[in-house]
Design an enzyme around this catalytic site. Structure first.
Site, short mmCIF file in Angstrom:
data_model
loop_
_atom_site.label_atom_id
_atom_site.label_comp_id
_atom_site.label_asym_id
_atom_site.label_seq_id
_atom_site.Cartn_x
_atom_site.Cartn_y
_atom_site.Cartn_z
N SER A 102 -4.06 -2.86 -0.39
CA SER A 102 -3.71 -1.98 0.73
C SER A 102 -2.26 -2.21 1.15
O SER A 102 -1.33 -1.93 0.39
CB SER A 102 -4.70 -2.21 1.89
OG SER A 102 -4.49 -1.30 2.93
N ARG A 156 4.40 2.64 8.81
CA ARG A 156 2.99 2.76 8.40
C ARG A 156 2.08 2.20 9.49
O ARG A 156 1.09 2.82 9.89
CB ARG A 156 2.77 2.00 7.09
CG ARG A 156 1.34 2.02 6.54
CD ARG A 156 1.31 1.12 5.30
NE ARG A 156 0.07 1.27 4.53
CZ ARG A 156 -0.97 0.44 4.61
NH1 ARG A 156 -0.93 -0.58 5.47
NH2 ARG A 156 -2.04 0.63 3.86
N HIS A 185 -8.14 3.90 5.17
CA HIS A 185 -8.51 4.38 3.82
C HIS A 185 -9.68 5.37 3.88
O HIS A 185 -10.61 5.28 3.09
CB HIS A 185 -8.82 3.19 2.90
CG HIS A 185 -7.62 2.31 2.70
ND1 HIS A 185 -6.53 2.70 1.96
CD2 HIS A 185 -7.31 1.09 3.21
CE1 HIS A 185 -5.62 1.74 2.00
NE2 HIS A 185 -6.05 0.77 2.77
N GLN A 227 -2.43 6.71 -0.73
CA GLN A 227 -3.15 5.45 -0.49
C GLN A 227 -3.82 5.36 0.88
O GLN A 227 -4.91 4.81 1.00
CB GLN A 227 -2.18 4.28 -0.70
CG GLN A 227 -2.85 2.92 -0.81
CD GLN A 227 -2.14 1.87 0.03
OE1 GLN A 227 -1.97 2.03 1.22
NE2 GLN A 227 -1.75 0.78 -0.61
#
Length: 290
Positions: free
Chosen positions: A87, A112, A194, A243
């Site tokens: 990750s 992020r 995710h 991702q």
């Protein structure tokens, strides 16, 4: 072949990186540069902060990234032949194999973290660990639940993390137990990483990634999204954008690295989580900690 792996969120602890800062002039200068870039002294939180302070996503992600990347930069015999990161750890891996500069990597990780934190505030979402079920059964149970819940982290055989809307994840946990799971328990995380719940964060991060220079790597990176070796900078960029809303295929990545000739996995960063998972994925795998 030497493979280097980099941990993700959850590996943090108070005091992380302090020995590096105190014993390496290079490490100290990089940590101080990071404090400038971030606009706050993250080193104070890393070295002396409480577990609660460290757990904040906007702190955790850059802290783990810094510990991992600076450790890699101070290793004397650091010559990776393949890299992977779990990750967040994928960003550390990309700095370590020359795709991203230290400064650009840190800026992207910080953006992020903030984007993910904002996405978590939009809709209540969470994650849960499911132990003792085959991946296919976990996927089938998720598909049968009303609401958003998906397989998010394929950590090792018999350990899969699911993610999505809080109510759907809670329903899925009950259904997993009925399907024979040894345990299905909610995780103390900020939100449903995710999963489709991270779409607002993905859109924000995509713009930042597109505006950043990605160089040709010195060795292949086994990316979470594909679980295959990638060496093309454009493809790496594309996979990194996907991702945030796609599952982390860690089991598959490690299996592929072994198939491609990995003989030693060295975990670079805080903790020993990945070394433990790799041992469960392949009992013959040789692991070490930097």
């Amino acid at each position: 072949m030497k493979a280097y792996v980099f941990p993700g969120q959850g590996a943090q602890f108070t005091g992380m990186g302090k020995d590096l800062y105190e014993n390496s002039p290079l490490a100290k200068s990089l940590f101080e540069k990071a404090n400038e870039i971030l606009g706050f002294r993250i080193t104070d939180i890393m070295f002396e902060g409480t577990a609660e302070e460290l757990k904040e996503t906007k702190v955790t992600q850059p802290a783990i990234f810094l510990n991992s990347v600076i450790l890699a930069k101070t290793l004397e015999d650091f010559k990776p032949e393949m890299v992977a990161g779990h990750s967040l750890g994928e960003f550390s891996a990309l700095v370590a194999n020359g795709v991203l500069s230290f400064e650009d990597g840190l800026r992207l990780v910080s953006q992020r973290a903030l984007a993910m934190q904002k996405a978590c505030e939009i809709t209540p979402s969470t994650m849960a660990a499911v132990l003792g079920l085959a991946d296919t059964i976990v996927e089938e149970v998720c598909a049968s639940i009303d609401g958003i819940v998906v397989a998010a982290n394929y950590n090792c055989p018999g350990q899969l993390v699911i993610s999505g809307e809080t109510s759907a994840v809670e329903k899925a946990c009950e259904a997993m137990k009925e399907a024979g799971a040894k345990r299905a328990l909610l995780l103390p995380v900020g939100g449903g990483f995710h999963s489709p719940m991270m779409e607002p964060a993905r859109e924000k991060l995509a713009a930042a990634i597109e505006a950043t220079t990605f160089s040709t790597p010195i060795c292949p990176v086994y990316q979470n999204v594909t679980a295959t070796a990638v060496s093309d900078a454009t493809e790496i960029k594309k996979n990194l954008i996907i991702q945030l809303t796609a599952p982390v295929k860690w089991t598959q990545s490690v299996q592929q690295m072994i198939a491609d000739g990995a003989t030693l996995f060295t975990e670079v960063g805080p903790g020993k989580v990945l070394a433990g998972l790799i041992g469960k994925i392949d009992k013959e795998a040789v692991t070490a900690n930097a």
